[in-house]
Design a protein around this motif. Structure first.
Motif, PDB file in Angstrom:
ATOM      1  N   VAL A 148      -5.792  29.354  24.845  1.00  0.00           N
ATOM      2  CA  VAL A 148      -6.220  28.433  23.634  1.00  0.00           C
ATOM      3  C   VAL A 148      -7.713  28.729  23.748  1.00  0.00           C
ATOM      4  N   GLN A 149      -8.167  28.995  22.623  1.00  0.00           N
ATOM      5  CA  GLN A 149      -9.725  28.956  22.556  1.00  0.00           C
ATOM      6  C   GLN A 149     -10.161  28.217  21.466  1.00  0.00           C
ATOM      7  N   THR A 150     -11.042  27.173  21.558  1.00  0.00           N
ATOM      8  CA  THR A 150     -11.372  26.368  20.438  1.00  0.00           C
ATOM      9  C   THR A 150     -12.903  26.570  20.379  1.00  0.00           C
ATOM     10  N   LYS A 151     -13.237  26.868  19.007  1.00  0.00           N
ATOM     11  CA  LYS A 151     -14.790  27.174  18.708  1.00  0.00           C
ATOM     12  C   LYS A 151     -15.253  26.317  17.543  1.00  0.00           C
ATOM     13  N   THR A 152     -16.241  25.451  17.855  1.00  0.00           N
ATOM     14  CA  THR A 152     -17.046  24.746  17.018  1.00  0.00           C
ATOM     15  C   THR A 152     -18.278  25.482  16.298  1.00  0.00           C
ATOM     16  N   LEU A 153     -18.198  25.931  14.927  1.00  0.00           N
ATOM     17  CA  LEU A 153     -19.165  27.017  14.567  1.00  0.00           C
ATOM     18  C   LEU A 153     -19.924  25.842  13.556  1.00  0.00           C
TER      19      LEU A 153
END
Length: 180
Positions: A148-153
């Motif tokens: 699981v990869q969580t990105k805050t762009l």
């Protein structure tokens, strides 16, 4: 004084008696499913979109690169961080979307993992986009595991979504967890 000494000795006797008679402590185990094998909670990524994202939902492709560090590795493989590259496509806008991608992690122990991801864009207030990608390691180290990869762009150009060219790049913090 004698009375006080008797109370101290009696108190010590009660404590020692309790310790000596008490059953041994039992070790508690935490179910393996409750823990991630690898958790990397410090990282960053930059990504590029073609065509750029606008407020109109449309097909787009993207690529990105980043890194994670400070990893907690319960596998015993010595993972302290990784660099990664990702390529994908989907239907997306500055507000929403669904994407799929292929990400390759180059772990700090010299091995790599290739992960097929799917995810959904979730827009938050103030121009912050959160993208959660869930995937399975298709090949390499940890094959079969879930990532699981969580990105805050974060966009530095908040008006780019209003232009015909659209938002062509964004970057920000990323976290990665891997479970069996």
């Amino acid at each position: 004084m004698l009375r006080r000494t008797r109370r101290v000795i009696l108190g010590l006797g009660l404590v020692l008696g309790t310790v000596l008679v008490a059953p041994p402590a039992q070790a508690r185990t935490v179910p393996a499913a409750a823990l991630a094998d690898i958790s990397c909670l410090v990282g960053s990524q930059t990504g590029h979109y073609r065509p750029g994202l606008t407020y109109t939902l449309r097909p787009t492709s993207f690529n990105g690169q980043g890194n994670v560090s400070g990893c907690v590795d319960l596998t015993g493989h010595g993972i302290t961080g990784a660099t990664f590259t990702t390529k994908g496509r989907g239907t997306a806008s500055c507000l929403t979307g669904t994407v799929s991608s292929l990400t390759t992690y180059s772990w700090s122990n010299g091995r790599s993992s290739t992960v097929r991801n799917t995810g959904a864009v979730q827009v938050k207030p103030n121009g912050i986009t959160v993208l959660v990608l869930t995937g399975t390691v298709e090949s390499g180290q940890f094959a079969g595991s879930t990532v699981v990869q969580t990105k805050t762009l974060l966009s530095t150009d908040l008006t780019a979504c209003l232009t015909p060219q659209g938002l062509t790049s964004a970057g920000g913090p990323v976290t990665v967890t891997l479970t069996p």
